[in-house]
Motif scaffolding. Sequence first.
Motif, PDB file in Angstrom:
ATOM      1  N   ASP A   2       0.791  -1.204  -0.003  1.00 29.10           N
ATOM      2  CA  ASP A   2       0.013  -0.126   0.092  1.00 29.10           C
ATOM      3  C   ASP A   2       0.784   1.212  -0.012  1.00 29.10           C
ATOM      4  N   ASP A   3       2.280   1.339   0.166  1.00 27.35           N
ATOM      5  CA  ASP A   3       3.035   2.548   0.142  1.00 27.35           C
ATOM      6  C   ASP A   3       3.846   2.483  -1.198  1.00 27.35           C
ATOM      7  N   ASP A   4       3.694   1.553  -2.188  1.00 23.54           N
ATOM      8  CA  ASP A   4       4.369   1.580  -3.469  1.00 23.54           C
ATOM      9  C   ASP A   4       3.446   1.788  -4.314  1.00 23.54           C
ATOM     10  N   GLU A   5       4.007   2.269  -5.712  1.00 21.79           N
ATOM     11  CA  GLU A   5       3.065   2.489  -6.820  1.00 21.79           C
ATOM     12  C   GLU A   5       3.640   1.786  -8.089  1.00 21.79           C
ATOM     13  N   TRP A   6       2.725   1.316  -9.111  1.00 17.11           N
ATOM     14  CA  TRP A   6       3.202   0.831 -10.278  1.00 17.11           C
ATOM     15  C   TRP A   6       3.199   2.161 -11.242  1.00 17.11           C
ATOM     16  N   LEU A   7       4.362   1.979 -12.031  1.00  8.55           N
ATOM     17  CA  LEU A   7       4.606   2.956 -12.956  1.00  8.55           C
ATOM     18  C   LEU A   7       3.974   2.720 -14.249  1.00  8.55           C
ATOM     19  N   PRO A   8       3.786   3.765 -15.050  1.00  4.45           N
ATOM     20  CA  PRO A   8       3.291   3.373 -16.312  1.00  4.45           C
ATOM     21  C   PRO A   8       4.125   2.202 -17.455  1.00  4.45           C
ATOM     22  N   GLY A   9       3.102   1.371 -17.807  1.00  4.21           N
ATOM     23  CA  GLY A   9       3.682   0.251 -18.455  1.00  4.21           C
ATOM     24  C   GLY A   9       4.039  -0.979 -17.835  1.00  4.21           C
ATOM     25  N   LYS A  10       3.782  -1.039 -16.725  1.00  8.44           N
ATOM     26  CA  LYS A  10       3.982  -2.067 -15.849  1.00  8.44           C
ATOM     27  C   LYS A  10       3.040  -3.336 -16.286  1.00  8.44           C
ATOM     28  N   LEU A  11       1.733  -3.024 -16.144  1.00  6.26           N
ATOM     29  CA  LEU A  11       0.917  -4.259 -16.162  1.00  6.26           C
ATOM     30  C   LEU A  11       1.028  -4.823 -17.807  1.00  6.26           C
ATOM     31  N   ALA A  12       1.086  -3.931 -18.806  1.00  4.28           N
ATOM     32  CA  ALA A  12       1.288  -4.334 -20.069  1.00  4.28           C
ATOM     33  C   ALA A  12       2.367  -5.471 -20.318  1.00  4.28           C
ATOM     34  N   ALA A  13       3.664  -4.731 -19.628  1.00  4.10           N
ATOM     35  CA  ALA A  13       4.868  -5.440 -20.012  1.00  4.10           C
ATOM     36  C   ALA A  13       4.889  -6.860 -19.391  1.00  4.10           C
ATOM     37  N   LEU A  49       2.171  -8.717 -18.748  1.00 10.52           N
ATOM     38  CA  LEU A  49       1.251  -9.495 -19.571  1.00 10.52           C
ATOM     39  C   LEU A  49       1.874  -9.854 -20.745  1.00 10.52           C
ATOM     40  N   ARG A  50       2.517  -9.268 -21.504  1.00 10.09           N
ATOM     41  CA  ARG A  50       3.372  -9.565 -22.632  1.00 10.09           C
ATOM     42  C   ARG A  50       4.437 -10.746 -22.249  1.00 10.09           C
ATOM     43  N   ARG A  51       5.092 -10.490 -20.989  1.00  5.85           N
ATOM     44  CA  ARG A  51       6.055 -11.536 -20.757  1.00  5.85           C
ATOM     45  C   ARG A  51       5.420 -12.745 -20.511  1.00  5.85           C
ATOM     46  N   PHE A  52       4.227 -12.864 -19.648  1.00  6.59           N
ATOM     47  CA  PHE A  52       3.517 -14.056 -19.559  1.00  6.59           C
ATOM     48  C   PHE A  52       3.250 -14.780 -20.809  1.00  6.59           C
ATOM     49  N   MET A  61       6.559 -19.477 -13.439  1.00  2.80           N
ATOM     50  CA  MET A  61       5.978 -19.475 -12.191  1.00  2.80           C
ATOM     51  C   MET A  61       5.527 -18.073 -11.731  1.00  2.80           C
ATOM     52  N   VAL A  62       6.512 -17.159 -12.122  1.00  2.00           N
ATOM     53  CA  VAL A  62       6.134 -15.649 -11.443  1.00  2.00           C
ATOM     54  C   VAL A  62       6.946 -14.748 -12.553  1.00  2.00           C
ATOM     55  N   VAL A  63       6.259 -13.660 -12.663  1.00  3.31           N
ATOM     56  CA  VAL A  63       7.042 -12.472 -13.492  1.00  3.31           C
ATOM     57  C   VAL A  63       7.040 -11.440 -12.565  1.00  3.31           C
ATOM     58  N   GLY A  64       8.204 -10.837 -12.529  1.00  2.00           N
ATOM     59  CA  GLY A  64       8.869  -9.671 -11.950  1.00  2.00           C
ATOM     60  C   GLY A  64       9.114  -8.568 -12.691  1.00  2.00           C
ATOM     61  N   THR A  65       9.284  -7.302 -11.989  1.00  4.32           N
ATOM     62  CA  THR A  65       9.901  -6.269 -12.942  1.00  4.32           C
ATOM     63  C   THR A  65      11.095  -5.810 -11.937  1.00  4.32           C
ATOM     64  N   ALA A  66      11.822  -4.819 -12.573  1.00  2.00           N
ATOM     65  CA  ALA A  66      12.864  -3.986 -11.607  1.00  2.00           C
ATOM     66  C   ALA A  66      12.185  -2.964 -11.135  1.00  2.00           C
ATOM     67  N   MET A  67      12.726  -2.047 -10.255  1.00  2.00           N
ATOM     68  CA  MET A  67      12.270  -1.230  -9.067  1.00  2.00           C
ATOM     69  C   MET A  67      12.689  -0.007  -9.014  1.00  2.00           C
ATOM     70  N   LEU A  68      12.308   1.233  -8.837  1.00  2.00           N
ATOM     71  CA  LEU A  68      12.653   2.432  -8.589  1.00  2.00           C
ATOM     72  C   LEU A  68      12.596   2.876  -7.095  1.00  2.00           C
ATOM     73  N   VAL A  69      13.946   2.847  -6.390  1.00  2.00           N
ATOM     74  CA  VAL A  69      13.859   3.260  -5.161  1.00  2.00           C
ATOM     75  C   VAL A  69      13.659   4.704  -5.006  1.00  2.00           C
ATOM     76  N   ASP A  70      12.692   5.381  -3.839  1.00  2.00           N
ATOM     77  CA  ASP A  70      12.643   6.761  -3.810  1.00  2.00           C
ATOM     78  C   ASP A  70      12.686   6.963  -2.257  1.00  2.00           C
ATOM     79  N   ASP A  71      13.567   7.533  -1.831  1.00  2.00           N
ATOM     80  CA  ASP A  71      13.831   7.846  -0.572  1.00  2.00           C
ATOM     81  C   ASP A  71      13.275   9.137   0.383  1.00  2.00           C
ATOM     82  N   ASN A 106      13.090  -6.484 -16.809  1.00  2.00           N
ATOM     83  CA  ASN A 106      14.181  -5.731 -16.059  1.00  2.00           C
ATOM     84  C   ASN A 106      14.299  -4.351 -16.499  1.00  2.00           C
ATOM     85  N   GLU A 107      12.936  -3.701 -16.277  1.00  5.18           N
ATOM     86  CA  GLU A 107      12.963  -2.346 -16.387  1.00  5.18           C
ATOM     87  C   GLU A 107      12.293  -2.062 -15.045  1.00  5.18           C
TER      88      GLU A 107
END
Length: 302
Positions: free
Chosen positions: A89-100, A102-105, A112-122, A196-197
Amino acid sequence: MQEVSVVVPTHNRPAFMKSAVESVLTQETDATGEVIIVFDACPIEVPELDIPAGWTVRGIANSRSRGLAGARNSGIDAATGRLVAFLDDDDEWLPGKLAAQLRRFAEVPAAMVVGTAMLVDDGSSRIERRAPAEELTHEDFLRNRIPGVHSSSLMFRREVLQGDLGLIDEELPRSYGEDYDILLRASALGVVTVVNEPLVKVLWNGQSYYFGQWASYAEALQYLLAKHPDFSRIPRAHGRIQAQVAFALAASDQGPAAREWAWRALRNAPTQVKAMLAIAISRGLVRTETVTRVVQKLGRGI
């Protein structure tokens, strides 16, 4: 059947939670889906939202064990989508995350699982954290937590979560490391792949429920070592977790135990810096807060 179910556990953080949910609803995709907000030990209060066609938002109570693991599992139990995604609940998806994803699946249907890279915001800077490769093995996860692959980036086939892989482990102390545990289990069974984005923004500014819970960290890490005996096959991997236990014990003022774990770690991994830091903290030579502040500025965790 909807395409995707997004499970958002929350506890008394309405502003963070609303932003998280909005980051899902503003994804540009033709897929249909649902957002399931799981209210853990707090009233069910679904915010007012602009909900696009083909999507629904609903709030449910955590009906399982209190905490993140139980809340995730309550959401999985309620999910109707072919795919299940997690979002803290304290994170956010960035634009294009879901579409990317779905394409990978579609490209890797056996994943088993598809992940993405992340952007750390302090709060003052942003740092990209990527995975070392797009396809990650069980040994990769034993050797390294691969922190760029965050829980808020993960998407699973629902039949896998409700079948061979199984649900989130609710026995983990305070649910700490539940995402690492399921990645270890998934990678032992099949393919873990990463877009890996940096497509997830993760806030690291002290608001995490786990922040500073050092005694719980130590307990949970020891649980993971016992649950995954494969760590002992790779001395450096074993030493890495032992050093994390040592650091957490030192940070929770358990000096003798910290030093014992630190020496175990150094026998397995002589260059393990966290073990050396644990000894220094336990002897009062450096403060835990100083170390954590430095590593967080680098976009890293202990």
